[in-house]
Design an enzyme around this catalytic site. Structure first.
Site, PDB file in Angstrom:
ATOM      1  N   ASP A 208       4.592   9.542  -5.523  1.00 28.82           N
ATOM      2  CA  ASP A 208       3.985   9.090  -4.271  1.00 28.82           C
ATOM      3  C   ASP A 208       5.009   8.393  -3.371  1.00 28.82           C
ATOM      4  O   ASP A 208       5.808   7.585  -3.852  1.00 28.82           O
ATOM      5  CB  ASP A 208       2.868   8.094  -4.634  1.00 28.82           C
ATOM      6  N   GLU A 274       6.654  13.470  -3.036  1.00 26.15           N
ATOM      7  CA  GLU A 274       5.948  13.414  -1.761  1.00 26.15           C
ATOM      8  C   GLU A 274       6.874  12.659  -0.821  1.00 26.15           C
ATOM      9  O   GLU A 274       7.000  11.440  -0.895  1.00 26.15           O
ATOM     10  CB  GLU A 274       4.616  12.673  -1.881  1.00 26.15           C
TER      11      GLU A 274
HETATM   12  C1  GLC Z   1       0.537   8.800  -0.329  1.00 26.06           C
HETATM   13  C2  GLC Z   1      -0.824   9.245  -0.794  1.00 26.06           C
HETATM   14  C3  GLC Z   1      -1.857   8.601   0.070  1.00 26.06           C
HETATM   15  C4  GLC Z   1      -1.725   7.105  -0.062  1.00 26.06           C
HETATM   16  C5  GLC Z   1      -0.301   6.642   0.247  1.00 26.06           C
HETATM   17  C6  GLC Z   1      -0.066   5.235  -0.200  1.00 26.06           C
HETATM   18  O1  GLC Z   1       0.830   9.236   0.949  1.00 26.06           O
HETATM   19  O2  GLC Z   1      -0.900  10.633  -0.777  1.00 26.06           O
HETATM   20  O3  GLC Z   1      -3.150   9.008  -0.272  1.00 26.06           O
HETATM   21  O4  GLC Z   1      -2.598   6.474   0.821  1.00 26.06           O
HETATM   22  O5  GLC Z   1       0.637   7.417  -0.428  1.00 26.06           O
HETATM   23  O6  GLC Z   1       0.002   5.164  -1.591  1.00 26.06           O
END
Ligand code: GLC
Length: 547
Positions: A208, A274
């Protein structure tokens, strides 16, 4: 055909990964919130669909201030979602069915309920406990102003003041304090977490906000100068590696360290970043000695336009190749408007305004949206690399754009002073049956209201139904397994305007017509089509696979 057997170290390179959002998948105990047992009971759906792996969004203890991305304990299961034994049962059943299991790791921030943060709050300014996070004195005569002008991704200042006057950094909600990745104990603890889940048989990790872990914490911290520079969009204009909290070069040392842990297992654990950063920089996260893969959000953000998609595909394959990674493709996830709705919005639509207007302005034609979603799916699944499928997209599920304000749970809604509606519309629990209190989601209700029209999209309504979107995905995934070869494509020259046309090795060919007129079907045996074909013509918004 790649060997997807359990020992193949490269199983992930062209895998189809299904994202499960645990709270919204299936509810075994009837409390209205999805849980691990619910997932285990429904794994047959994923096996029948033909995906290679499932990625579980967070199921850890959490007060759900940000849908579980606020983790209070990285090595346990939230009691409302189950127990570690339930997790083991899930993983065992998945493996029995030949499915790999990927879990979500949230290393940028903890929950404010994490023992470390409680300890930090109880400790004095300047203490060791505070140094695991980013605490600073404020500015102004009494330190009453935040230390910098940094803004939270969800709106408002990224700093919150605690009773003794210091401020702590939270790039997301105030319930998600950012960790200090310069701290050895923080680094060591995440190594423990990676081993904990790997030892339990987890096959990989989705990381994440992988681009935010390291920050420029040199004192005095520097201002950005303008609120919009706190957004990832600033990375498009600032010199690479110079933003104070996104995409800093130091972050890569963390992933190189993790790689040594991943590689200690057989097969090595995979990981996917991500990272909302521009393509060339994204490739760095995906290097083989780091995470191996990174989500390609340019593809998700591209319009329904042949020229744009072709450019994005070419660039993505090239950046993945340079990094030694395989490309990734995403159309939907738990953070964006479902593509069955998004793709039918006119270019340039303000998506938030559309949500605030309950999806009425502009009104979208669900049938037209579905037609495009099906064409988009067949195009994506023909591309080299791995595809990430978000739960419900195999049903052609549209966004629930008209959730009433009182139902909204996403912190974005309140944190932006009710000006951004947030992401609940893609998180509404899945319909499994056309009847029942929550369309088969569970025996009770559903934590977000499901609209009556969900019945028509239910798994049971589509199972075995000729031409259904579920059957299209099943057929595509089955064929894909047979057809998959190397990781390259060849563009067919002179494709008509509005057409994306390429071949893979062994004669597998994909033609997607994104224009509003028919085009000639190329020669070859039709293997699969997202819409019926007439008189050797490919209609608008239609993708065809040929052999
Ligand atoms: C990422 C997740 C999202 C979350 C953010 C903070 O972007 O996909 O859902 O709100 O991280 O953890």
């Amino acid at each position: 055909m790649p060997d997807l057997s359990s020992k193949d170290p490269d199983w992930w390179r062209q895998a189809v990964v299904y994202q499960v959002y645990p709270r919204s998948f299936a509810d075994a105990d009837g409390d209205g919130l999805g849980d691990l047992r619910g997932i285990t009971e429904r794994l047959g759906h994923l096996a029948a669909l033909g995906v290679d792996a499932l990625w579980l969004s967070p199921f850890y203890p959490s007060e759900l201030a940000d849908g579980g991305y606020d983790v209070a304990d990285y090595r346990d299961v939230d009691p409302r979602l189950g127990t570690l034994d339930d997790f083991d049962a899930l993983a065992a059943e998945a493996h029995r069915l030949g499915l790999k299991v990927i879990v979500d790791l949230v290393p940028n921030h903890t929950s404010h309920r994490h023992p470390w943060f409680r300890e930090a709050l109880a400790a004095a300014p300047g203490s060791r406990a505070r140094d695991r996070y980013v605490f600073r004195d404020g500015r102004g005569p009494d330190g009453q102003f935040p230390p910098t002008d940094w803004q939270s991704v969800f709106g408002g200042s990224a700093w919150r003041q605690v009773p003794d006057g210091q401020w702590y950094l939270h790039l997301f909600t105030p319930e998600q304090p950012d960790l200090n990745w310069n701290d050895d104990e923080v680094r060591a603890d995440f190594r423990t977490t990676l081993r904990f889940w790997s030892d339990r048989g987890v096959d990989g990790f989705r990381v994440d906000v992988a681009h935010a872990l390291t920050k420029d914490l040199t004192d005095p911290l520097r201002d950005l100068g303008a609120p919009e520079l706190s957004s990832e969009k600033a990375l498009l204009t600032l010199p690479p590696g110079t933003h104070p909290f996104f995409d800093r070069d130091e972050v890569h040392a963390i992933y190189r360290d993790w790689r040594t842990i991943f590689d200690a297992y057989t097969p090595p654990r995979m990981a996917v970043a991500e990272a909302w950063v521009p393509g060339v920089r994204r490739a760095l996260y995906a290097r083989p000695d780091e995470l191996g893969q990174a989500f390609n959000f340019e593809y998700l953000q591209a319009g329904w336009d042949a020229i744009e998609l072709r450019a994005v595909i070419t660039e993505s394959l090239e950046t993945a190749r340079i990094a030694g990674a395989s490309a990734t493709w995403v159309l939907s996830n738990h953070d964006v408007i479902r593509h069955a709705s998004r793709l039918s919005l006119p270019p340039g639509t303000d998506e938030n305004a559309w949500l605030l207007g309950n999806g009425h302005e502009p009104a979208v034609d669900r049938a037209a949206g579905l037609r495009r979603a099906r064409a988009a799916a067949l195009l994506m699944l023909a591309l080299p690399g791995s595809s990430y499928v978000y739960q419900g997209e195999e049903l052609g599920l549209p966004e629930v754009a008209d959730l009433p304000p009182e139902a909204l749970q996403d912190p974005v809604w309140e944190q932006t002073g009710r000006t951004r509606k947030g992401r609940d519309g893609c998180r509404v629990p899945l319909p499994w049956t056309a009847e029942g209190p929550s369309f088969g989601f569970g025996t009770g209700g559903s934590w977000l209201p499901q609209p009556p029209w969900f019945a028509g999209y239910a798994v049971a309504a589509q199972d075995g139904a000729e031409g259904s979107t579920l059957e299209l995905y099943r057929a595509a995934l089955k064929l894909r397994r047979k057809l998959l070869q190397g990781e390259s494509l060849t563009w067919v020259p002179d494709a008509p305007d509005g057409v994306v046309h390429f071949t893979r090795s062994d004669g597998w060919r994909c033609i997607a017509n994104l224009s509003d007129t028919d085009v000639q079907l190329p020669p070859g045996e039709v293997l699969l089509s997202s819409a019926p074909l007439t008189d050797g013509r490919v209609g608008p918004d239609t993708t065809v696979w040929l052999g």
